[in-house]
Design a protein around this motif. Structure first.
Motif, PDB file in Angstrom:
ATOM      1  N   LEU A  87     -41.982  50.347  68.674  1.00 60.95           N
ATOM      2  CA  LEU A  87     -42.452  51.716  68.880  1.00 60.95           C
ATOM      3  C   LEU A  87     -41.760  52.676  67.923  1.00 60.95           C
ATOM      4  O   LEU A  87     -42.392  53.598  67.383  1.00 60.95           O
ATOM      5  N   SER A  88     -40.479  52.466  67.666  1.00 58.28           N
ATOM      6  CA  SER A  88     -39.747  53.331  66.737  1.00 58.28           C
ATOM      7  C   SER A  88     -40.329  53.230  65.335  1.00 58.28           C
ATOM      8  O   SER A  88     -40.516  54.241  64.643  1.00 58.28           O
ATOM      9  N   ARG A  89     -40.613  52.022  64.894  1.00 64.98           N
ATOM     10  CA  ARG A  89     -41.200  51.857  63.563  1.00 64.98           C
ATOM     11  C   ARG A  89     -42.574  52.512  63.486  1.00 64.98           C
ATOM     12  O   ARG A  89     -42.931  53.123  62.470  1.00 64.98           O
ATOM     13  N   THR A  90     -43.347  52.375  64.554  1.00 66.62           N
ATOM     14  CA  THR A  90     -44.673  52.990  64.571  1.00 66.62           C
ATOM     15  C   THR A  90     -44.574  54.502  64.484  1.00 66.62           C
ATOM     16  O   THR A  90     -45.357  55.155  63.772  1.00 66.62           O
ATOM     17  N   VAL A  91     -43.623  55.099  65.186  1.00 65.31           N
ATOM     18  CA  VAL A  91     -43.489  56.557  65.188  1.00 65.31           C
ATOM     19  C   VAL A  91     -43.049  57.057  63.813  1.00 65.31           C
ATOM     20  O   VAL A  91     -43.580  58.048  63.295  1.00 65.31           O
ATOM     21  N   VAL A  92     -42.073  56.391  63.185  1.00 66.87           N
ATOM     22  CA  VAL A  92     -41.633  56.805  61.854  1.00 66.87           C
ATOM     23  C   VAL A  92     -42.767  56.657  60.851  1.00 66.87           C
ATOM     24  O   VAL A  92     -42.979  57.513  59.980  1.00 66.87           O
ATOM     25  N   GLN A  93     -43.516  55.594  60.960  1.00 71.40           N
ATOM     26  CA  GLN A  93     -44.667  55.417  60.075  1.00 71.40           C
ATOM     27  C   GLN A  93     -45.712  56.504  60.319  1.00 71.40           C
ATOM     28  O   GLN A  93     -46.336  57.018  59.384  1.00 71.40           O
ATOM     29  N   PHE A  94     -45.898  56.875  61.571  1.00 72.43           N
ATOM     30  CA  PHE A  94     -46.841  57.949  61.913  1.00 72.43           C
ATOM     31  C   PHE A  94     -46.424  59.275  61.280  1.00 72.43           C
ATOM     32  O   PHE A  94     -47.254  60.006  60.720  1.00 72.43           O
ATOM     33  N   ILE A  95     -45.146  59.597  61.320  1.00 71.87           N
ATOM     34  CA  ILE A  95     -44.664  60.834  60.697  1.00 71.87           C
ATOM     35  C   ILE A  95     -44.873  60.789  59.191  1.00 71.87           C
ATOM     36  O   ILE A  95     -45.289  61.768  58.564  1.00 71.87           O
ATOM     37  N   TYR A  96     -44.606  59.635  58.602  1.00 75.22           N
ATOM     38  CA  TYR A  96     -44.795  59.494  57.158  1.00 75.22           C
ATOM     39  C   TYR A  96     -46.259  59.695  56.771  1.00 75.22           C
ATOM     40  O   TYR A  96     -46.571  60.381  55.795  1.00 75.22           O
ATOM     41  N   ILE A  97     -47.169  59.115  57.535  1.00 78.55           N
ATOM     42  CA  ILE A  97     -48.593  59.250  57.222  1.00 78.55           C
ATOM     43  C   ILE A  97     -49.036  60.695  57.388  1.00 78.55           C
ATOM     44  O   ILE A  97     -49.807  61.224  56.567  1.00 78.55           O
ATOM     45  N   CYS A  98     -48.555  61.359  58.417  1.00 71.42           N
ATOM     46  CA  CYS A  98     -48.949  62.754  58.629  1.00 71.42           C
ATOM     47  C   CYS A  98     -48.450  63.664  57.519  1.00 71.42           C
ATOM     48  O   CYS A  98     -49.142  64.605  57.114  1.00 71.42           O
ATOM     49  N   CYS A  99     -47.261  63.408  57.017  1.00 69.48           N
ATOM     50  CA  CYS A  99     -46.640  64.346  56.083  1.00 69.48           C
ATOM     51  C   CYS A  99     -46.855  63.993  54.623  1.00 69.48           C
ATOM     52  O   CYS A  99     -46.925  64.907  53.786  1.00 69.48           O
ATOM     53  N   LYS A 100     -46.967  62.730  54.292  1.00 69.63           N
ATOM     54  CA  LYS A 100     -46.927  62.370  52.876  1.00 69.63           C
ATOM     55  C   LYS A 100     -48.019  61.418  52.426  1.00 69.63           C
ATOM     56  O   LYS A 100     -48.263  61.286  51.226  1.00 69.63           O
TER      57      LYS A 100
END
Length: 1190
Positions: free
Chosen positions: A948-961
């Motif tokens: 879940l932690s990896r998914t959330v960090v990946q989600f933030i990356y996709i949203c921002c960059k």
């Protein structure tokens, strides 16, 4: 004078008592109490008595029984190991001399002396050698050689001593390092003498091996075993000396039956010697001489005895490995032109020997031979040799026999079964080995396809024609009163399955470039026609026919007139049912239907022009199959529906595609919009009742009613998901306009319509209610009511599916599937399907979906309710499958109304949840038994938190960059973020250009919009920097390299409070302590901390106070570094090194570096180690001292 006499009497008395004690210990009639007393006396004597040496020497006299002699020698060995260093020099010389005398005069003849006595004598002498040689015993090798002249028994014992010495000086020897170096140095200096000594023994044996006695054979065997122990460290010049005399001797001794095993082992070690340079391998080619090769092949024939004997089979395997290693050496040497190595004159005989191994019933020998065949056929030089190309047909025909899956150890249906019982412990081990063997076989077949296409195609064609025309043989164990069907072990199925694999490898190579040779194409088309026309009702054979059809499928492009027959064949297989009077296993039926559905989709995607004229027939047949709910499962019906949708895409007509989709989706839409479904979804209590007490309609005998009704709901979700995934509009704008897919144009581009949008929007609210209802099942009061019910169990065990570990470990039996586990799979798949449907709506139908009134509020009141209670697995589905594509594909004009209302509460909920989870993980201990019992469930929970932690960090990356080139949807509509393509093991490669990653990729349009909202952007920063402290290297690496600095640099241009700067910098330092043991995290974290400190230190003096609290940081060094920051003369690279040294105290160490390595040179007898004191940390852990929450 009296003292020596008294001492002798004491020794004699002790020896008599020890003899009696040993006899009591070894006699079966002795009582347990007497045996324990005798054993205690012997142990106390060995540990404490000062008379161990004289008693041990006297007991080792050959006049005693073997048990007593063994005990006396064991006492001497114990004294040498633990008291040697405290013994006077004279006593040590005395013991050494007495042992040499014992070898010379104190042992029985070679055939009478017991093996365990020889072994313990060798151990005692080697222990003396390790302590005295070369310091106090310079002539050790000469003394042993002299002693060997006393007889065959002495010669064998000297060989045992030399072999034991080589074995004891291995990597696990506990002697001090300097002693080992001296021993190895002395051994290397005397290696020539030892080699000459062994060689003389072998030459005597070779010259007169027909007249040797049994004792002399034992001496020769001991010499060969000793040579095998030394050959790894023997200098190459000795092995290759005198025109490879040693190799020649070994070849000759291979033909002596009494010495075959030992000679084969030595020759194998010599040929496969590690660390040889290429030029040092050239002499090995002497084994390709006519006489040497004749000796090797004759030995192989001697070993391949009948009946099978294990010793002979072991010899045969070693000889086979010798032949394979010779081939590898030849390939390595002929690859380099500098050595001018040519193909040997006996290459044809060598290939014949390889063919004999290939045809052998043993799967091990066949596998070894095919490995070298693959090397030869892919060799740059040897692959073009006429002798090798002439062997291709024979190799192929041998492969046709070997590839048939027979030879299970538990069966007797093949000659290879007897060999398998010697090679494998059980059928599982055989099956694992056979899978790897087939993989190697595929490599060889593909190499042959590239080398001789016509021959390989001819063999494959002949085999397929033979199977198509041969009658089915179900085997004697499957005969029934009705028409017999094949079982997995029937001869016909085994040959069909082997032929299918072989032909799939052949046609995969031939059809890849679609060779321009008309003859090959015509042959392939004729073969395809025969496969299509083949009819059988046997389900296992039908599955093989479908495999062959899949292999030949690319040839349809050259035979379009066969498309109707292909579709008819596939549709018949898609509706395959039980044959008359015989019930087919459900797994076999599902395999056939699944394969047929997959092939139908492949045909519709690959050959749309050929499928178009047959669409009406395809439509009619699939529509009829979809109505047979009792025959097909939901997944099978979805596959058929997906094939029809893919075929309709070729019409490129919006109205026609929409009508087809409405027809296909009508049952699912009707069920979701029904009053019954409205009642079921009205609350968690009604939904639980629906699961546990379903209606009895359409309930088959033996089926669980809950699963049947629940499967209908799952089928509805899967149907909608398949429709939105498979439905497509034309890629060309002109075709889309002509087909009615373009509604209009806007400044941002054309507005496209989706054919399935109307049906999906009808059930949108019902899908949202379904997700809300499933979320409500996790409420505490609902969970309490569901206690001890089926649903509760299904929810509790859902985390077992997070890694999809559906296959059992080798050797384990498969546990029976319980009702909760049956519900677990569909429940998770239903939840994931609902999230994917909503997430896919964004990229597939953006105009219709984002125009839904109050979309954000609808989602917040349904899919995002009760997120604090939803399981980690389902929350991961929400983030990955729903929210990520929903926000990424959101039009910019909808950011304000859709993105912000969803992102604000979601980010804070995720932050609070993960922070609490990681806090529990970090504080968890296993000090009590209760904790130990919960270890398995905790490890599953920890893994789910990491994912879940990896998914959330990946989600933030996709949203921002992320941009469209990084995050995209694949052909099936499943979203594939390219940032996940690098696995955890590839993180070091991912972080190689750390400096570049830290400053690369600006924010996307969505990221720039989020920057303008302080609440959302602060939450993103907090989440990104908090993830550095979570003990998951992959999450930390992603956040450190791709998120943290990019987000913070944008915030620095606006404003950053001092407490926030301190908090973020403390997170970086805490991340170094938590994940600094992993190199993939250390470099990016140190670089991030450096950039952070250099950029913000002038503006925020509080950062210096934080650095002063880092353990092992010297204040004057930190002051100097602060001065160097503002100095323009200092180079950035040097500053980075200085900063890394400052952070040494807070960088976590790997587990192997956290403990001291202690070497105790002389351990006293009876010593019992005690645990040392626990090392206190130098300072307070940085996680406590720097955490801003403290």
């Amino acid at each position: 004078m009296a003292e020596p006499v008294q001492r002798e009497r004491m020794v004699e008395a002790l020896c008599e008592q020890l003899v009696r004690s040993v006899s009591v210990i070894m006699e079966p009639e002795s009582s347990q109490e007497c045996r324990l007393k005798a054993l205690k006396f012997c142990e106390e004597f060995k540990e404490r008595s000062p008379l161990c040496v004289p008693c041990g020497l006297q007991l080792s006299n050959r006049s005693h029984s073997p048990c007593v002699r063994h005990f006396g020698l064991h006492v001497l060995e114990h004294v040498i190991k633990f008291r040697w260093n405290v013994m006077p020099l004279g006593d040590r010389v005395f013991v050494k001399n007495r042992m040499m005398l014992l070898i010379s005069y104190g042992i029985h003849p070679i055939l009478e002396e017991k093996g365990h006595i020889k072994d313990v004598i060798a151990r005692v002498v080697v222990e003396i050698i390790k302590r005295e040689w070369p310091w106090n015993w310079l002539g050790m090798v000469n003394e042993l050689a002299f002693t060997a002249n006393f007889g065959d028994a002495q010669m064998e014992l000297v060989m045992f001593i030399l072999l034991r010495l080589a074995e004891d000086l291995g990597p696990f020897e506990t002697r001090p390092i300097w002693c080992l170096k001296e021993l190895h140095k002395s051994l290397g200096a005397n290696m020539g003498k030892i080699y000459d000594f062994i060689l003389i023994v072998l030459q005597r044996c070779e010259q007169n091996h027909q007249n040797l006695t049994q004792g002399q054979f034992r001496v020769a065997a001991a010499a060969l075993r000793t040579l095998a122990g030394y050959i790894k460290c023997l200098p190459t010049r000795l092995i290759m000396a005198d025109n490879c005399t040693l190799l020649w001797l070994l070849c000759v001794l291979l033909n002596v039956p009494e010495l075959q095993m030992e000679a084969a082992e030595c020759l194998l070690l010599a040929v496969n010697k590690k660390g040889l340079l290429l030029e040092e391998r050239v002499p090995l080619l002497i084994l390709f001489r006519e006489d040497a090769l004749r000796y090797i092949l004759t030995a192989a024939q001697l070993a391949d005895s009948d009946p099978l004997q294990e010793r002979n089979y072991v010899i045969l395997k070693m000889i086979g490995q010798i032949l394979c290693d010779l081939g590898n050496q030849l390939c390595a040497l002929t690859q380099v032109t500098a050595f001018e190595v040519k193909t040997p004159e006996t290459f044809d005989r060598y290939l014949e020997a390889l063919l004999s191994l290939t045809r052998h019933p043993s799967l091990f020998l066949t596998s070894s031979a095919f490995v070298i065949w693959g090397t030869l056929f892919s060799h740059r030089v040897l692959s073009h040799d006429p002798q090798l190309t002439a062997a291709i047909p024979d190799v192929l025909r041998a492969a046709m026999v070997s590839i048939v899956k027979v030879g299970y150890p538990s069966m007797d249906n093949s000659p290879s079964c007897e060999y398998s019982r010697l090679d494998f412990d059980d059928d599982t081990e055989f099956n694992t080995f056979f899978l790897s063997f087939r993989k190697q076989m595929g490599i060889v077949v593909r190499s042959l396809c590239r080398l001789d296409t016509r021959t390989v195609l001819h063999v494959a064609t002949e085999w397929m024609r033979h199977q198509l025309s041969a009658p089915l043989d179900p085997g004697p164990h499957n005969a029934t009163s009705v028409e017999a069907l094949c079982s997995p072990h029937s001869p016909s199925f085994l040959h069909w399955e082997a032929m299918s694999f072989f032909c799939s490898e052949v046609f995969a190579q031939l059809c890849r470039p679609l060779s321009a040779e008309e003859a090959l194409l015509r042959e392939g088309v004729r073969l395809l026609q025969r496969v299509i026309s083949y009819e059988t009702k046997d389900p296992l054979i039908v599955s093989c026919v479908l495999t062959n059809l899949a292999s030949l499928l690319p040839l349809i492009a050259h035979a379009g007139h066969l498309m109707p027959l292909v579709l008819q064949k596939l549709l018949s297989a898609a509706g395959f049912a039980d044959t008359d009077g015989v019930t087919v296993p459900r797994t076999v039926l599902r395999n056939i239907r699944s394969c047929a559905g997959t092939l139908l989709q492949t045909v519709c995607v690959t050959f749309p022009d050929l499928v178009g004229p047959c669409f009406e027939v395809l439509h009619t047949r699939i529509k009829a199959l979809l109505g047979q709910e009792r025959l097909l499962t939901g997944a099978e019906r979805c596959a058929l529906m997906g094939a029809l949708v893919l075929a309709s895409n070729h019409f490129k007509n919006y109205s026609r595609q929409r009508s087809i989709l409405e027809e296909l989706l009508r049952p699912a839409v009707s069920m979701l919009l029904s009053e019954e479904m409205q009642r079921v979804l009205s609350g968690p209590r009604e939904f639980i009742s629906f699961l546990n007490n379903p209606g009895s309609e359409n309930q088959e005998e033996g089926d669980d009613g809950g699963r049947l009704s629940y499967s209908k709901l799952c089928y509805c979700a899967d149907t909608l998901l398949a429709a939105i995934r498979k439905s497509r509009r034309p890629n060309q704008f002109t075709e889309a306009t002509a087909g009615g897919f373009v509604k209009g144009r806007t400044p941002n581009g054309a507005v496209f319509l989706n054919p399935c949008a109307g049906e999906l929007l009808k059930v949108l609210d019902r899908l949202l209610v379904l997700i809300r209802t499933m979320n409500s099942l996790y409420l505490p009061e609902v969970m309490t009511k569901m206690a001890e019910t089926v649903c509760q169990s299904g929810l509790e065990v859902e985390n077992k599916s997070i890694m999809d570990c559906s296959q059992p470990i080798m050797g384990e039996s498969v546990p029976p599937v319980t009702v909760p586990e049956q519900l677990q799979g569909p429940y998770n798949s239903l939840y994931k399907a609902c999230c994917q449907i909503l997430g896919k709506c964004g990229p597939s139908m953006p105009h219709e979906f984002y125009s839904v009134p109050d979309l954000a509020s609808r989602l917040l009141s349904s899919a995002f309710t009760n997120l604090d209670y939803v399981s980690d697995l389902h929350l991961r589905h929400i983030v990955n499958d729903l929210v990520t594509p929903l926000l990424f594909y959101c039009p910019s004009k909808k950011y304000e109304s859709v993105v912000l209302p969803i992102l604000r509460p979601l980010l804070m909920s995720l932050y609070q949840r993960l922070s609490q989870k990681w806090l529990c993980i970090n504080q968890r201990t296993t000090s009590s038994e209760e904790d130990l019992l919960e270890e398995e469930s905790e490890s599953q929970d920890d893994l789910m938190v990491r994912l879940l932690s990896r998914t959330v960090v990946q989600f933030i990356y996709i949203c921002c960059k992320a941009t469209a080139t990084i995050y995209h949807s694949d052909a099936d509509g499943a979203f594939v973020p390219r940032v996940e393509q690098a696995g955890a093991e590839d993180q070091e490669a991912l972080t190689a250009p750390v400096d570049h990653l830290l400053h690369s990729m600006k924010l996307s349009n969505l990221g720039q919009f989020l920057l303008k909202n302080e609440e959302v952007y602060t939450a993103l920063l907090l989440m990104a920097y908090s993830s550095l402290m979570w003990k998951d290297p992959q999450t930390c690496n992603m956040a450190a390299t791709r998120l943290c600095w990019s987000l913070l640099s944008q915030m620095m241009a606006v404003s950053l409070p001092a407490d926030a700067a301190v908090c973020y910098f403390a997170s970086v330092l805490c991340g170094l302590q938590a994940n600094g043991h992993c190199k993939s995290c250390t470099d990016p974290l140190v670089l991030l901390a450096f950039e952070f400190y250099v950029a913000l230190r002038p503006k925020y003096p509080e950062l210096r106070g934080l650095m002063e609290r880092v353990p092992q940081t010297q204040r004057h060094v930190l002051v100097q570094f602060d001065e160097d920051i503002v100095s323009p003369k200092q180079k950035k690279k040097k500053l980075k090194e200085q900063f890394r040294n400052l952070l040494t105290g807070c960088i976590g160490k790997p587990l192997a570096d956290q403990f001291y390595k202690v070497h105790i040179q002389h351990l006293p007898a009876g010593f019992k180690g005690t645990s040392g004191p626990v090392l206190e940390p130098d300072s307070v852990p940085i996680s406590c001292s720097l955490d801003p929450t403290h």
